[in-house]
Design an enzyme around this catalytic site. Structure first.
Site, mmCIF file in Angstrom:
data_model
loop_
_atom_site.group_PDB
_atom_site.id
_atom_site.type_symbol
_atom_site.label_atom_id
_atom_site.label_comp_id
_atom_site.label_asym_id
_atom_site.label_seq_id
_atom_site.Cartn_x
_atom_site.Cartn_y
_atom_site.Cartn_z
ATOM 1 N N TYR A 195 0.804 -1.274 0.012
ATOM 2 C CA TYR A 195 0.044 -0.068 -0.004
ATOM 3 C C TYR A 195 0.709 1.290 -0.155
ATOM 4 C CZ TYR A 195 -3.670 3.309 0.920
ATOM 5 O OH TYR A 195 -4.578 4.231 0.637
ATOM 6 N N GLN A 257 -10.792 0.254 0.769
ATOM 7 C CA GLN A 257 -11.163 -0.529 -0.379
ATOM 8 C C GLN A 257 -10.096 -1.261 -1.093
ATOM 9 O OE1 GLN A 257 -11.730 2.700 0.291
ATOM 10 N NE2 GLN A 257 -11.363 3.801 -1.643
ATOM 11 N N ASN A 280 -3.149 6.000 6.748
ATOM 12 C CA ASN A 280 -3.949 6.467 7.641
ATOM 13 C C ASN A 280 -4.618 5.570 8.540
ATOM 14 O OD1 ASN A 280 -6.374 5.870 6.578
ATOM 15 N ND2 ASN A 280 -6.751 8.005 5.525
ATOM 16 N N SER A 306 3.296 9.526 12.312
ATOM 17 C CA SER A 306 4.920 9.702 12.318
ATOM 18 C C SER A 306 5.775 10.540 13.370
ATOM 19 C CB SER A 306 5.303 10.405 10.852
ATOM 20 O OG SER A 306 6.499 10.202 10.517
ATOM 21 N N GLN A 328 9.726 16.001 10.410
ATOM 22 C CA GLN A 328 8.397 15.017 10.924
ATOM 23 C C GLN A 328 7.072 15.653 11.079
ATOM 24 O OE1 GLN A 328 8.481 11.607 10.641
ATOM 25 N NE2 GLN A 328 10.648 12.151 9.637
ATOM 26 N N HIS A 331 4.926 16.154 8.086
ATOM 27 C CA HIS A 331 4.013 14.967 7.538
ATOM 28 C C HIS A 331 2.676 15.249 7.679
ATOM 29 C CE1 HIS A 331 6.607 12.126 5.980
ATOM 30 N NE2 HIS A 331 7.577 11.960 6.993
ATOM 31 N N GLU A 395 9.774 6.228 16.311
ATOM 32 C CA GLU A 395 9.973 5.723 15.128
ATOM 33 C C GLU A 395 11.287 5.935 14.411
ATOM 34 O OE1 GLU A 395 7.902 6.364 10.725
ATOM 35 O OE2 GLU A 395 7.418 7.819 12.181
ATOM 36 N N HIS A 396 11.603 7.288 14.557
ATOM 37 C CA HIS A 396 12.950 7.694 14.244
ATOM 38 C C HIS A 396 13.733 8.376 15.253
ATOM 39 C CE1 HIS A 396 10.288 8.523 10.529
ATOM 40 N NE2 HIS A 396 11.034 7.837 9.923
ATOM 41 N N ASP A 429 14.545 8.321 4.996
ATOM 42 C CA ASP A 429 13.207 8.289 4.225
ATOM 43 C C ASP A 429 13.435 8.005 2.779
ATOM 44 O OD1 ASP A 429 11.500 8.755 6.351
ATOM 45 O OD2 ASP A 429 11.135 10.947 6.038
ATOM 46 N N GLU A 483 2.500 -35.570 29.553
ATOM 47 C CA GLU A 483 1.493 -34.897 28.855
ATOM 48 C C GLU A 483 0.152 -35.689 28.593
ATOM 49 O OE1 GLU A 483 2.801 -32.353 25.660
ATOM 50 O OE2 GLU A 483 3.953 -31.044 27.053
ATOM 51 N N HIS A 488 1.554 -39.664 20.641
ATOM 52 C CA HIS A 488 2.797 -39.127 20.252
ATOM 53 C C HIS A 488 3.753 -40.191 21.050
ATOM 54 C CE1 HIS A 488 0.469 -35.289 19.850
ATOM 55 N NE2 HIS A 488 1.726 -34.843 19.645
#
Length: 501
Positions: A195, A257, A280, A306, A328, A331, A395-396, A429, A483, A488
Site C-alpha cells: 500500500y 477498499q 492513515n 509519524s 517530521q 508530515h 519511530e525515528h 526516508d 502430557e 505421540h
C-alpha cells in the site's frame, strides 16, 4: 486502542485534525460521511449505504494559527516515572468507531469486488475508473519525468536493493545431538500487497521501500495499490518506481477498499497472502480487521502518526536540530517531534530556529499543528537521554551528539537510528538503503520495520538417523507420557522397537 497507521515513517497523510470514512486521498471530517454506513441496520444493500454521505474534503481548519508556538519544555529530573510515561503516551482515538466505518467497506468489496472498488473510488477520490487492477507489464513507462528525478530514484533503488540483499541468510544447519539435525530455511511469501499512500503528497519512495525487499525476497505476485488522481491516472513517479522494481500488478485504489481488494481478491486483483505499507488510521484499521477475518491475510505491523525524537548536545547546530524536528512535523497534523536536550544544548536557539524555518515551509499549517503537541525534555547526560528515548520508543531516533556511536548500546526501543552530526532522518526516508516503513506510536517496543524478513517465511526442518532416534527417543517418550499424549509416545516407541528388533 489507538487509531492505527502503518507508517513507516512516511505515511500519516491525513493532514487535518478531521478524518473519516476511509478516504484514501481526501479524508472527510469525522462528523460526516460513513457514520450511517457503519450501523448494523444500514448494511444492506452495502453499496447503496456507502454511496450516501457528503463528499470528502482535505481542507485544514481555517482557524488554524500559521505561526509555530514555543514547544513545551520539561526537565527530566523533575518528572516522576508516571509523568515520563504520561508525556510519552500518544493520543488515543476510539478504534471501535473506526472499525465500524471500515467494516461495511471491507464487506462491500468482499461481496461485490471490482464494482465496489469503483464505487468507493468515485466517492472518496472523485475519480471514475475504467479499469481497477492491471498487469504492470501492460502499462507503458511514464513520460515527462525529468532525468535528475529518475537518476535520484535509481540511486535510491540501488542502495535499498544492496542493503536488503545483504539481509539474506544462508540456510541454518545445526546438529543438536548425534544423529539429530535441525535446519531453518527461508521461502518467499507467494503473493504480497503493497500500500502506497497518496494523500497530501505523492510517495514514490514508499513504492521503492516496499517493492524492493518484496522483489529481493522472491515474491512471485506483487500488487501495488495507490490512490488514482482525479483523471484516473497514477502518479508517474510512483509508476516509474513500480515498473523499475518489477511490481506485477497495479491496483488503482486507496483506503480500506484497496486493502480489502488485495486481501479478498477481486475479478482483476489477485488475492494476496500479506499486506505491507503505511496509511492513515482507516487503512491500518482495515489491515487489522482483515488479518483476523476469513481473508487469511497477514500484515506488516500496526502503527500511528509519524514521529521523531532528537537527542542533541551542546555541539549540535540549532538550525540542524530544528530542521530535523520539522521534517517530521510537516508530515501531518498528527505527527509529533520531540527534542531531548542535553546540557549545553541551547533550547532557546532551537525554538527560534523552529519559528523561522516553520514560517517558510509550504506545509506550514500542518507543521504548526504538529508542533502544538510536540515537546522538549532537558536532561543532564546521554544516559538520561537514551533512557527517556527508550520510554518514548520513537519511530525515528536522531542522535546529534559527539561520539554518537557510544549511544547505540543504550538504545533498546527505536524504529531506525540516525547517528552523528551529518545524518538527517531524511536520508533514511529516501535513499540511504534502510527501510522507512517503521513502527510508530510506541510500537517500536515490540515491532521491527519492514525488511527482507517481512516478505519471507521461515521453515524449520529436522531429520533423525537411527542413532539419532535411539538417542532422543526415550526423552520424547517420557515427555509425551507426562502430557498424557499416548499417540505421540507410540509414534516414537514403534520406531524404536523396529530399530531394536
Amino acid at each position: 486502542q489507538a487509531a492505527l497507521k502503518g507508517s513507516a515513517g512516511r505515511a500519516f497523510r491525513s493532514s487535518t485534525g478531521s478524518t473519516a470514512a476511509c478516504a484514501s486521498r481526501h479524508p472527510p471530517p469525522a462528523s460526516r460521511g460513513g457514520a450511517r454506513a457503519g450501523s448494523s441496520q444500514d448494511r444492506l444493500p452495502l453499496l447503496r449505504s456507502l454511496r450516501q454521505g457528503a463528499r470528502p474534503t482535505a481542507r485544514l481548519a481555517a482557524t488554524m494559527d500559521s505561526t509555530a508556538a514555543e514547544l513545551k519544555t520539561y526537565r527530566l529530573s523533575d518528572l516522576t516515572e508516571a509523568q515520563k510515561e504520561s508525556i510519552s503516551a500518544r493520543p488515543r482515538i476510539d478504534f471501535s468507531k473506526i472499525q465500524d466505518i471500515v467494516g461495511p467497506i471491507v464487506e462491500a468489496v468482499r461481496t461485490e469486488g471490482d464494482a465496489a472498488v469503483r464505487e468507493l473510488t468515485l466517492k472518496f477520490d472523485r475519480c471514475e475508473l475504467d479499469e481497477t487492477c492491471v498487469r504492470l507489464e501492460d502499462v507503458p513507462w511514464p513520460e515527462g519525468i525529468p532525468k535528475e528525478v529518475t537518476d535520484a530514484f535509481d540511486v535510491a533503488y540501488e542502495n535499498i536493493k544492496r542493503f536488503h540483499e545483504a539481509q539474506a541468510q544462508e540456510e541454518l544447519v545445526v546438529e543438536t545431538m548425534p544423529g539429530v539435525t535441525c535446519r531453518r530455511m527461508s521461502r518467499a511469501i507467494g503473493a504480497v500487497g503493497l500500500y502506497v499512500p497518496g494523500g497530501t503528497a505523492i510517495l514514490p519512495s514508499s513504492a521503492l521501500m516496499l517493492a524492493v525487499p518484496a522483489k529481493v525476497a522472491g515474491c512471485k505476485t506483487i500488487v501495488l495499490a495507490t490512490p488514482p488522481r482525479q483523471d484516473a491516472t497514477i502518479s508517474p513517479e510512483v509508476l516509474y518506481c513500480a515498473k523499475k522494481v518489477g511490481v506485477t500488478h497495479l491496483l488503482k485504489a486507496g483506503g480500506a477498499q484497496a486493502v480489502a481488494a488485495m486481501a479478498h481478491g477481486t475479478e482483476t486483483c489477485p488475492k494476496v497472502d500479506k499486506i505491507a505499507g503505511p496509511g492513515n488510521q482507516f487503512v491500518t484499521a482495515a489491515k487489522m480487521v482483515l488479518q483476523n477475518s476469513e481473508a487469511m491475510v497477514g500484515i506488516d505491523m500496526p502503527a500511528g502518526p509519524s514521529e521523531v525524537l532528537v537527542i542533541a548536545d551542546g555541539g549540535a547546530d540549532p538550525s540542524h536540530v530544528a530542521a530535523d524536528l520539522l521534517s517530521q512535523a510537516e508530515h501531518g497534523a498528527d505527527s509529533q517531534s520531540v527534542l531531548v536536550a542535553m546540557a549545553g544544548c541551547s533550547v532557546a536557539a532551537v525554538q527560534r530556529e523552529l519559528k523561522q524555518q516553520c514560517d517558510l515551509l509550504p506545509r506550514n499549517e500542518m507543521a504548526v499543528k504538529a508542533l502544538s503537541h510536540s515537546f522538549i525534555v532537558q536532561v543532564d547526560t546521554l544516559e538520561d537521554a537514551c533512557a527517556f528515548s527508550n520510554i518514548y520508543a520513537p519511530e525515528h531516533l536522531i542522535v546529534n551528539v559527539e561520539d554518537a556511536e557510544r549511544c547505540l548500546d543504550m538504545v533498546e526501543n527505536a524504529g531506525s537510528v540516525f547517528l552523528g552530526r551529518w545524518t538527517p532522518e531524511s536520508v533514511g526516508d529516501y535513499a540511504s538503503g534502510t527501510n522507512h516503513t517503521l513502527p510508530t506510536y510506541g510500537y517500536a517496543r515490540m515491532y521491527s520495520g519492514v525488511s527482507l524478513d517481512t516478505f519471507q517465511k521461515k521453515i524449520t526442518v529436522q531429520s533423525l538417523s537411527e542413532e539419532g532416534l535411539l538417542n532422543l527417543g526415550p526423552t520424547v517418550e517420557i515427555m509425551a507420557e507426562v502430557e498424557g499424549l499416548e499417540a505421540h509416545k507410540q509414534a516414537v516407541t514403534k520406531r524404536l522397537n523396529s530399530i531394536r528388533s
